[in-house]
Design a protein around this motif. Structure first.
Motif, PDB file in Angstrom:
ATOM      1  N   GLU A 154     -24.266  68.267 -40.886  1.00 27.45           N
ATOM      2  CA  GLU A 154     -22.923  68.061 -41.444  1.00 27.45           C
ATOM      3  C   GLU A 154     -22.086  67.158 -40.540  1.00 27.45           C
ATOM      4  OE1 GLU A 154     -21.189  71.860 -42.050  1.00 27.45           O
ATOM      5  OE2 GLU A 154     -22.525  72.409 -43.709  1.00 27.45           O
ATOM      6  N   LYS A 155     -22.393  67.192 -39.245  1.00 30.54           N
ATOM      7  CA  LYS A 155     -21.646  66.399 -38.271  1.00 30.54           C
ATOM      8  C   LYS A 155     -22.410  65.127 -37.869  1.00 30.54           C
ATOM      9  CE  LYS A 155     -19.162  70.380 -36.377  1.00 30.54           C
ATOM     10  NZ  LYS A 155     -17.804  69.862 -36.597  1.00 30.54           N
ATOM     11  N   ASN A 156     -23.408  64.747 -38.685  1.00 31.14           N
ATOM     12  CA  ASN A 156     -24.182  63.517 -38.450  1.00 31.14           C
ATOM     13  C   ASN A 156     -24.817  63.479 -37.067  1.00 31.14           C
ATOM     14  OD1 ASN A 156     -23.426  62.587 -41.013  1.00 31.14           O
ATOM     15  ND2 ASN A 156     -21.529  61.730 -40.218  1.00 31.14           N
ATOM     16  N   THR A 157     -25.445  64.596 -36.702  1.00 29.14           N
ATOM     17  CA  THR A 157     -26.090  64.718 -35.398  1.00 29.14           C
ATOM     18  C   THR A 157     -27.546  65.121 -35.598  1.00 29.14           C
ATOM     19  OG1 THR A 157     -24.013  65.363 -34.341  1.00 29.14           O
ATOM     20  CG2 THR A 157     -26.045  65.908 -33.173  1.00 29.14           C
ATOM     21  N   ILE A 158     -28.447  64.433 -34.899  1.00 27.35           N
ATOM     22  CA  ILE A 158     -29.879  64.698 -35.021  1.00 27.35           C
ATOM     23  C   ILE A 158     -30.257  65.972 -34.268  1.00 27.35           C
ATOM     24  CG2 ILE A 158     -32.164  63.860 -34.300  1.00 27.35           C
ATOM     25  CD1 ILE A 158     -31.167  61.032 -34.910  1.00 27.35           C
ATOM     26  N   THR A 159     -31.101  66.796 -34.892  1.00 26.41           N
ATOM     27  CA  THR A 159     -31.731  67.916 -34.206  1.00 26.41           C
ATOM     28  C   THR A 159     -33.239  67.711 -34.240  1.00 26.41           C
ATOM     29  OG1 THR A 159     -31.693  69.216 -36.251  1.00 26.41           O
ATOM     30  CG2 THR A 159     -29.917  69.600 -34.694  1.00 26.41           C
ATOM     31  N   ILE A 160     -33.897  67.966 -33.116  1.00 24.34           N
ATOM     32  CA  ILE A 160     -35.358  67.954 -33.059  1.00 24.34           C
ATOM     33  C   ILE A 160     -35.776  69.376 -32.708  1.00 24.34           C
ATOM     34  CG2 ILE A 160     -37.403  67.026 -31.931  1.00 24.34           C
ATOM     35  CD1 ILE A 160     -35.967  64.425 -31.509  1.00 24.34           C
ATOM     36  N   ASN A 161     -36.185  70.105 -33.741  1.00 21.45           N
ATOM     37  CA  ASN A 161     -36.509  71.513 -33.565  1.00 21.45           C
ATOM     38  C   ASN A 161     -37.941  71.645 -33.085  1.00 21.45           C
ATOM     39  OD1 ASN A 161     -36.943  74.341 -33.993  1.00 21.45           O
ATOM     40  ND2 ASN A 161     -35.127  74.299 -35.289  1.00 21.45           N
TER      41      ASN A 161
END
Length: 403
Positions: free
Chosen positions: A119-126
C-alpha cells in the motif's frame, strides 16, 4: 545589469541543484534495508540474527554503496506478532525511509507486512514465512516470496513418503496461517497420490509440551504423523515423539518444514533418516561451501536456507537498483521481474508476476552418525525437484494480479 546578473546566478543555482538531484537517484540519500525477524523466540535460529549477518554481508560484498548512495541495514524483532511487525514496518517506511523489508519468518507477520508495505509502494522480499497465500489470494504488486512456500514443501516430502507406503496421515498443526496452509497443501498431495488424511490437531505456537498431541496422533492409527510446524516446535515434537517410542513402534514422522539448525539441535541419533524438502544446503557445491564458510566465520553456525536466501534476495535487490538507475519501487520491481537469478543459492530463478520466486527445490535425507564426517555434515541431497513441479503454475494461480 545587476538584475540580469542576479537572474543568471539564480538560474545557474537552480540548474546546479537540479543536476545534483538528478545525479542522486537514491531517495533520501541512501538505500535502507530493514531485516524484520524473530530475534528472540521459536524461530530465532532459523532466521533471526543470522539474517542480519547475511544482509550485512550482501551490502559489504556489493561495495557498501549502490548508485553512489550508502547501503544501510536496520533490524528489529517482530516477536511473532503481526501487530508489532506492522507497527515497526509503518515506522520504518513512513519515518525512517526504509526502501525494502526482508525476513518475516512468520506467515501472519509476512501477510500483514506485505499488505501494508505494498500500500505504501515498498518492496518486501519474504524469505522466512511459508504461506502460499503470499503469492496466491493475498499477492501484491511489491511483495516477493523468495525461498520456499507451503505448496513446494510437501511436493518432495509427502510424495516420497506416500510412495514408500505412508498412505494414512494425521497432522499436528501450528495454529496460525503457516501451519494451516502447510497442512492443507500437504493433504492435497497425499490425497492426489491416493493416500488418506485421518485428522489433524492444532497446537499453539511455541508449545513446549506436545505429549497430548502426539498421543492423539499416534492413537489415530496413521502411518505418518505430519508435523505442520517449524523451528523449536518441530524440534520439540520430534524429541518427544522419540521419547515416547512412536517411530520404534512403526509410525513415521514427516517434518514438513525442517531447517539445518533443527537437525543440529536434534542430533543425528534422533534425526537420522528423516527426509524433508529444502531450498538450500551449504555443502551442495563449491560455491555454496565457499559462501557458507564465510557466513560460519561471522555467525558461528552454517546457514539455513532462509539465511542464505536473505543474502541472495538483498544482493539481487541491489542489482535491480543498479540496473534501474533508481531505487524507485516500481522501477526496481520491474527489473527484478526481468532478471534470471543465479548465485550460490539459486540457479535460473525467476520472480513471477505474482511475486513467486520460482526455483528448484531439493529432497534431503539426514545422515546417520557413521556417515557424518564433521559437525555440520548432516544431509544427503536425494533428488532435485524442478521448479515447474515444485510451485503452483502461473496459469493456475489465484493471484488477482494475474486475472
Amino acid at each position: 545589469m545587476n538584475k540580469a546578473l542576479l537572474t543568471a546566478a539564480c538560474a545557474a543555482g537552480v540548474m546546479a541543484f537540479s543536476g545534483a538531484q538528478a545525479a542522486d537517484p537514491a531517495s533520501n540519500g541512501s538505500v535502507k534495508i530493514g531485516v524484520l525477524s524473530d530475534m528472540s523466540g521459536v524461530y530465532k535460529a532459523i532466521e533471526g540474527p543470522g539474517a542480519v549477518t547475511a544482509a550485512k554481508m550482501a551490502a559489504e560484498d556489493f561495495g557498501g554503496k549502490v548508485l553512489g548512495a550508502p547501503i544501510e541495514i536496520v533490524s528489529a524483532d517482530h516477536q511473532n506478532k503481526a501487530d508489532v511487525a506492522s507497527s515497526v514496518a509503518r515506522k520504518w517506511i513512513d519515518r525512517d525511509h526504509v526502501d525494502m523489508l526482508v525476513g518475516m519468518d512468520n506467515s501472519a507477520v509476512g501477510l500483514a507486512v506485505q499488505g501494508l508495505a505494498s500500500e505504501k509502494n515498498t518492496i518486501t522480499i519474504n524469505t522466512g514465512a511459508g504461506s502460499s497465500e503470499l503469492t496466491e489470494s493475498q499477492c501484491s504488486k511489491y511483495g516477493i516470496h523468495y525461498v520456499y512456500d507451503t505448496y513446494a514443501l510437501p511436493v518432495g516430502t509427502a510424495t516420497a513418503m506416500v510412495k514408500n507406503g505412508g498412505k494414512k496421515w494425521f497432522f499436528i498443526t501450528a495454529d496460525y496461517a503457516f501451519g494451516h496452509s502447510l497442512r492443507d497443501n500437504t493433504s492435497r498431495v497425499v490425497e492426489d497420490l491416493g493416500g488418506e488424511v485421518l485428522g489433524s490437531i492444532e497446537a499453539p505456537l511455541s508449545t513446549t509440551d506436545f505429549s497430548s498431541y502426539l498421543l492423539q496422533a499416534s492413537g489415530s492409527g496413521a502411518d505418518v504423523i505430519g508435523l505442520a510446524n517449524a523451528g523449536g516446535d518441530t524440534v520439540n515434537s520430534i524429541k518427544q515423539a522419540n521419547s515416547f517410542g512412536i517411530v520404534e513402534r512403526g509410525q513415521k514422522l514427516a517434518g514438513m518444514l525442517v531447517f539445518l539448525t533443527d537437525i543440529k539441535a536434534l542430533g543425528l541419533d534422533t534425526a537420522k533418516g528423516l527426509e524433508f524438502t529444502t531450498a538450500f544446503y551449504w555443502d551442495r557445491n563449491d560455491e555454496s561451501r565457499k559462501w557458507s564458510q564465510r557466513f560460519f566465520e561471522k555467525h558461528g553456525a552454517m546457514p539455513t536456507m532462509v539465511q542464505a536466501g536473505v543474502y541472495s534476495g538483498v544482493t539481487h535487490y541491489l542489482e535491480a537498483i543498479k540496473a534501474a538507475g533508481s531505487d524507485d519501487a516500481k522501477a526496481v520491481r520491474a527489473e527484478l521481474g526481468n532478471m534470471t537469478l543465479n548465485d550460490f543459492f539459486v540457479q535460473n530463478g525467476k520472480i513471477e508476476a505474482n511475486g513467486l520466486m520460482s526455483h528448484d527445490m531439493y529432497l534431503a535425507q539426514v545422515k546417520t552418525p557413521d556417515e557424518s564426517k564433521s559437525d555440520w555434515d548432516l544431509l544427503n541431497i536425494v533428488s532435485t525437484i524442478p521448479a515447474e513441479k515444485a510451485y503452483i503454475a502461473q496459469s493456475d494461480s489465484a493471484c488477482p494480479l494475474l486475472k
